[in-house]
Design a protein around this motif. Sequence first.
Motif, PDB file in Angstrom:
ATOM      1  N   GLU A   1       0.833  -1.206   0.000  1.00  0.00           N
ATOM      2  CA  GLU A   1       0.000   0.000   0.000  1.00  0.00           C
ATOM      3  C   GLU A   1       0.868   1.257   0.000  1.00  0.00           C
ATOM      4  OE1 GLU A   1      -2.686   2.186   3.312  1.00  0.00           O
ATOM      5  OE2 GLU A   1      -3.208   0.081   2.935  1.00  0.00           O
ATOM      6  N   ARG A   2       1.864   1.285   0.861  1.00  0.00           N
ATOM      7  CA  ARG A   2       2.740   2.471   0.941  1.00  0.00           C
ATOM      8  C   ARG A   2       3.575   2.621  -0.317  1.00  0.00           C
ATOM      9  NH1 ARG A   2       4.815   3.317   7.131  1.00  0.00           N
ATOM     10  NH2 ARG A   2       2.742   3.262   8.060  1.00  0.00           N
TER      11      ARG A   2
ATOM     12  N   ARG B   1       1.671   4.207  -3.229  1.00  0.00           N
ATOM     13  CA  ARG B   1       1.459   5.654  -3.118  1.00  0.00           C
ATOM     14  C   ARG B   1       2.758   6.429  -3.306  1.00  0.00           C
ATOM     15  NH1 ARG B   1      -1.182   6.712   2.272  1.00  0.00           N
ATOM     16  NH2 ARG B   1      -0.996   4.512   2.694  1.00  0.00           N
TER      17      ARG B   1
END
Length: 131
Positions: A41-42, A45
């Motif tokens: 997820e990180r 982004r």
Amino acid sequence: MIYGIGTDICDIRRIRETLARRGERFAEKVLGPHELAVFRERSARVPARGISYLATRFSAKEAFSKAIGMGMRMPMSWRDCEIVKAASGKPEIRLHGELAIWFEAKGLKAHVSVTDETEYAAAFVVVESKD
């Protein structure tokens, strides 16, 4: 009573280079299921945030293995030790499998702190016995 103390510092550039060379297989080797989801997820982004996350987890697991006095040998394994965030934001250690069984049988409790800057990630772990 303190059972053990461990600390580790990790060069984030080294983690970045290893990830570039080995791909996500490196993250899959080091991170447990929950950590891997957060890493992905990180990374999606802001890739640098994913790398820093991986580095702090790598460092915390190294520090934990030192605090329990066994290094990276069974029952200690990368994926059976996860560093998760409590609702308050405080990092905590969550253990799985044989490592969790061993840790509980010894009556131990762990405290972890992680930090990172541009080029380095560091962790400090204190393991205490309930006696």
